[in-house]
Structures are given as C-alpha cells and as structure tokens.
Scaffold this motif. Structure first.
Motif, PDB file in Angstrom:
ATOM      1  N   TRP A  69       0.818  -1.212   0.000  1.00 14.71           N
ATOM      2  CA  TRP A  69       0.000   0.000   0.000  1.00 14.71           C
ATOM      3  C   TRP A  69       0.853   1.264   0.000  1.00 14.71           C
ATOM      4  CZ3 TRP A  69      -4.579  -0.145  -1.890  1.00 14.71           C
ATOM      5  CH2 TRP A  69      -5.349  -1.304  -1.776  1.00 14.71           C
ATOM      6  N   LEU A  70       1.754   1.344  -0.956  1.00 20.27           N
ATOM      7  CA  LEU A  70       2.532   2.566  -1.155  1.00 20.27           C
ATOM      8  C   LEU A  70       1.577   3.689  -1.553  1.00 20.27           C
ATOM      9  CD1 LEU A  70       5.272   4.056  -1.591  1.00 20.27           C
ATOM     10  CD2 LEU A  70       5.122   3.285  -3.983  1.00 20.27           C
ATOM     11  N   VAL A  71       1.756   4.861  -0.956  1.00 22.91           N
ATOM     12  CA  VAL A  71       0.967   6.041  -1.297  1.00 22.91           C
ATOM     13  C   VAL A  71       1.845   6.997  -2.088  1.00 22.91           C
ATOM     14  CG1 VAL A  71      -0.277   8.049  -0.394  1.00 22.91           C
ATOM     15  CG2 VAL A  71      -0.468   5.834   0.758  1.00 22.91           C
ATOM     16  N   VAL A  72       1.383   7.389  -3.264  1.00 24.89           N
ATOM     17  CA  VAL A  72       2.077   8.399  -4.055  1.00 24.89           C
ATOM     18  C   VAL A  72       1.171   9.622  -4.094  1.00 24.89           C
ATOM     19  CG1 VAL A  72       2.986   9.027  -6.315  1.00 24.89           C
ATOM     20  CG2 VAL A  72       3.362   6.733  -5.400  1.00 24.89           C
ATOM     21  N   GLY A  73       1.673  10.717  -3.548  1.00 25.46           N
ATOM     22  CA  GLY A  73       0.899  11.958  -3.487  1.00 25.46           C
ATOM     23  C   GLY A  73       1.675  12.996  -2.706  1.00 25.46           C
ATOM     24  N   ASP A  74       1.055  14.158  -2.553  1.00 29.66           N
ATOM     25  CA  ASP A  74       1.733  15.254  -1.863  1.00 29.66           C
ATOM     26  C   ASP A  74       1.886  15.017  -0.368  1.00 29.66           C
ATOM     27  OD1 ASP A  74       2.072  16.706  -4.205  1.00 29.66           O
ATOM     28  OD2 ASP A  74       0.080  17.591  -4.049  1.00 29.66           O
ATOM     29  N   ALA A  75       0.969  14.238   0.222  1.00 31.55           N
ATOM     30  CA  ALA A  75       1.009  14.028   1.669  1.00 31.55           C
ATOM     31  C   ALA A  75       0.826  12.559   1.998  1.00 31.55           C
ATOM     32  CB  ALA A  75      -0.088  14.857   2.333  1.00 31.55           C
ATOM     33  N   PRO A  76       1.436  12.084   3.084  1.00 33.79           N
ATOM     34  CA  PRO A  76       1.249  10.694   3.503  1.00 33.79           C
ATOM     35  C   PRO A  76      -0.192  10.451   3.958  1.00 33.79           C
ATOM     36  CG  PRO A  76       2.934  11.790   4.842  1.00 33.79           C
ATOM     37  CD  PRO A  76       2.356  12.812   3.940  1.00 33.79           C
ATOM     38  N   ILE A  77      -0.575   9.182   3.977  1.00 32.12           N
ATOM     39  CA  ILE A  77      -1.900   8.780   4.454  1.00 32.12           C
ATOM     40  C   ILE A  77      -1.706   7.737   5.547  1.00 32.12           C
ATOM     41  CG2 ILE A  77      -4.055   7.618   3.848  1.00 32.12           C
ATOM     42  CD1 ILE A  77      -3.795   8.726   1.038  1.00 32.12           C
ATOM     43  N   ALA A 124      -4.595  11.859  -6.373  1.00 28.38           N
ATOM     44  CA  ALA A 124      -4.682  12.910  -7.396  1.00 28.38           C
ATOM     45  C   ALA A 124      -5.735  13.953  -7.017  1.00 28.38           C
ATOM     46  CB  ALA A 124      -5.019  12.290  -8.745  1.00 28.38           C
ATOM     47  N   ARG A 125      -6.044  14.062  -5.738  1.00 26.05           N
ATOM     48  CA  ARG A 125      -7.096  14.982  -5.325  1.00 26.05           C
ATOM     49  C   ARG A 125      -6.685  16.438  -5.480  1.00 26.05           C
ATOM     50  NH1 ARG A 125      -8.278  12.889   0.450  1.00 26.05           N
ATOM     51  NH2 ARG A 125      -6.030  12.612   0.314  1.00 26.05           N
ATOM     52  N   ARG A 126      -5.388  16.727  -5.445  1.00 28.61           N
ATOM     53  CA  ARG A 126      -4.933  18.118  -5.613  1.00 28.61           C
ATOM     54  C   ARG A 126      -4.229  18.329  -6.942  1.00 28.61           C
ATOM     55  NH1 ARG A 126      -1.796  19.268  -0.213  1.00 28.61           N
ATOM     56  NH2 ARG A 126      -1.092  20.990  -1.490  1.00 28.61           N
ATOM     57  N   GLY A 127      -3.846  17.240  -7.603  1.00 30.07           N
ATOM     58  CA  GLY A 127      -3.175  17.357  -8.894  1.00 30.07           C
ATOM     59  C   GLY A 127      -2.859  15.989  -9.450  1.00 30.07           C
ATOM     60  N   PRO A 134     -10.740  14.181  -6.948  1.00 27.33           N
ATOM     61  CA  PRO A 134     -11.745  15.090  -6.388  1.00 27.33           C
ATOM     62  C   PRO A 134     -13.146  14.577  -6.728  1.00 27.33           C
ATOM     63  CG  PRO A 134     -10.090  16.287  -7.658  1.00 27.33           C
ATOM     64  CD  PRO A 134      -9.878  14.828  -7.928  1.00 27.33           C
ATOM     65  N   PRO A 135     -14.189  15.167  -6.145  1.00 23.58           N
ATOM     66  CA  PRO A 135     -15.546  14.768  -6.522  1.00 23.58           C
ATOM     67  C   PRO A 135     -15.736  14.846  -8.038  1.00 23.58           C
ATOM     68  CG  PRO A 135     -15.610  16.177  -4.589  1.00 23.58           C
ATOM     69  CD  PRO A 135     -14.184  16.182  -5.092  1.00 23.58           C
ATOM     70  N   TRP A 136     -16.305  13.804  -8.605  1.00 24.02           N
ATOM     71  CA  TRP A 136     -16.422  13.635 -10.058  1.00 24.02           C
ATOM     72  C   TRP A 136     -16.980  14.862 -10.772  1.00 24.02           C
ATOM     73  CZ3 TRP A 136     -14.405   9.331 -12.340  1.00 24.02           C
ATOM     74  CH2 TRP A 136     -14.717   9.101 -13.690  1.00 24.02           C
ATOM     75  N   PRO A 137     -18.111  15.437 -10.331  1.00 27.80           N
ATOM     76  CA  PRO A 137     -18.690  16.555 -11.079  1.00 27.80           C
ATOM     77  C   PRO A 137     -17.838  17.822 -11.049  1.00 27.80           C
ATOM     78  CG  PRO A 137     -20.294  15.642  -9.498  1.00 27.80           C
ATOM     79  CD  PRO A 137     -18.962  15.014  -9.223  1.00 27.80           C
ATOM     80  N   ARG A 138     -17.005  17.985 -10.015  1.00 29.02           N
ATOM     81  CA  ARG A 138     -16.202  19.215  -9.882  1.00 29.02           C
ATOM     82  C   ARG A 138     -14.766  19.053 -10.360  1.00 29.02           C
ATOM     83  NH1 ARG A 138     -18.031  19.426  -4.131  1.00 29.02           N
ATOM     84  NH2 ARG A 138     -15.839  19.102  -3.656  1.00 29.02           N
ATOM     85  N   TRP A 139     -14.348  17.830 -10.645  1.00 27.93           N
ATOM     86  CA  TRP A 139     -12.943  17.548 -10.934  1.00 27.93           C
ATOM     87  C   TRP A 139     -12.413  18.378 -12.101  1.00 27.93           C
ATOM     88  CZ3 TRP A 139     -10.998  12.007 -12.506  1.00 27.93           C
ATOM     89  CH2 TRP A 139      -9.600  11.972 -12.517  1.00 27.93           C
ATOM     90  N   ALA A 140     -13.144  18.484 -13.180  1.00 24.85           N
ATOM     91  CA  ALA A 140     -12.656  19.183 -14.377  1.00 24.85           C
ATOM     92  C   ALA A 140     -12.438  20.675 -14.139  1.00 24.85           C
ATOM     93  CB  ALA A 140     -13.619  18.974 -15.544  1.00 24.85           C
TER      94      ALA A 140
END
Length: 197
Positions: A43-51, A77-80, A104-110
């Motif tokens: 369960w490696l996490v790749v992102g800006d912050a650890p989980i 990919a919630r922030r990028g 991010p939430p599907w409708p707002r992601w774009a």
C-alpha cells in the motif's frame, strides 16, 4: 465478487487493475481504508502528503522506486494529477494488485485547479485541466475493467472477463539469454526488453 476474490482472479490472469475513488476527502479515504483492510499488501501512497502512516513517496521522487515491486498502491490525485508518476507507479505493481486512484468529486474535478500544472505550465497559480480530466473520466467510464467508486453514483466493480491462466516465463527466458551470452564469441552484446525482464 469481493476485492479479495477479484485479486486472486487477477493474480491468476497476471493482471493489475485500477479503482478510481471519487468524492470528498473523508469519504474517499474511508473507501481506501476499506480496501486496505481487506487486502494485505505494501500500500505505497504516491501523493503530496502521507496517508495514515503508510509508506509514502512524492510524485516527483517516484523514479527512485523504479525496479521495485509493490502489492497494491494508492495514487492521490485529489490536488493534482502527475501523469508520469501515475504511469510509473502502475509499472511497479505485482500481478493481482490494485491501484487506487483518489480523485476530487467527479462533477467538480474538471473545474478544480490542478496543482501539478505548476510543474509544467510555467504559471504562478494552478490551472484547471478540463480537457485532460474529461478525457480521463471518459476513459475510466468506458473501460469495464476499471472499478469506480463515486460518492455521487452507485459503485461499479465487475469481475474480469475470462482470461487464460498466466504463467511467468521470465526465469527460463533469462536463463537462455545468460547461456547465449556465456557461449558467444567475445564482443559486445546489447539486450533490450520490457520492464521487469
């Protein structure tokens, strides 16, 4: 089928799969925790912050992990969305592994600014990437092998279509190449192969 049963099916077929988890931060992390609780792995996490104390790697540092293998991973990919890091992470997963893509939430992601745009757009503020995001969303929706867990829609997790049982032939192939190298006349030999070969 449960994720555990699907993972066994995937391992037998020699494949990895993607599960996109799209929603508010708390909802998305709760879904990812459910998957982690049911599937043992790195369960490696790749992102800006650890989980939650999991092994973590920033997208820009993922190249340092190439050549290693992991069982299951989370791409945040919630922030990028760092596309190169996403592709590299997918290449590190063992057969039978899941790659959870947190979005991010599907409708707002774009419309949401993509912080990764600071890396490639030479701008002071993050830009939304609506064309890329809409294309990615359409691709995820079009592929029945992609599991989708969206806060705004019913879940979609389907079993794989029947596939032949996979058997890794790499050890025999590698042994044959070593034999050829040891018995060849002196000189220069160049080998090229897909990753992991």
């Amino acid at each position: 089928m449960s994720p555990e049963q699907l993972s066994r099916q995937m391992q037998q077929a020699g494949v990895r799969r993607l599960c996109a988890i799209s929603g508010d931060a708390e909802w998305s992390l709760a879904r990812a925790d459910e998957w982690r609780a049911g599937l043992p792995g790195d369960w490696l996490v790749v992102g800006d912050a650890p989980i939650a104390g999991l092994p973590h790697c920033a997208p820009s540092a993922l190249r340092t992990l190439l050549g290693r293998e992991f069982t299951h991973a989370i791409f945040d990919a919630r922030r990028g969305f760092h596309a190169e890091a996403f592709a590299a992470l997918a290449g590190t997963l063992r057969a039978g592994s899941w790659l959870l893509l947190l979005t991010p939430p599907w409708p707002r992601w774009a419309q949401q600014p993509d912080e990764d745009s600071l890396r490639w757009a030479n701008v002071a503020e993050p830009l939304p990437t609506p064309h890329f995001v809409r294309h990615l969303q359409a691709s995820l929706l079009a592929d029945p092998a992609v599991a989708l867990l969206r806060q705004d829609a019913p879940p979609r997790i389907s079993p794989l279509a029947p596939l032949p049982r996979w058997q890794c032939r790499a050890p025999e192939q590698q042994q044959a190449i070593v034999h050829q190298l040891l018995t060849m006349a002196s000189g220069v030999a160049v080998l090229t192969a897909p990753r992991g070969r």
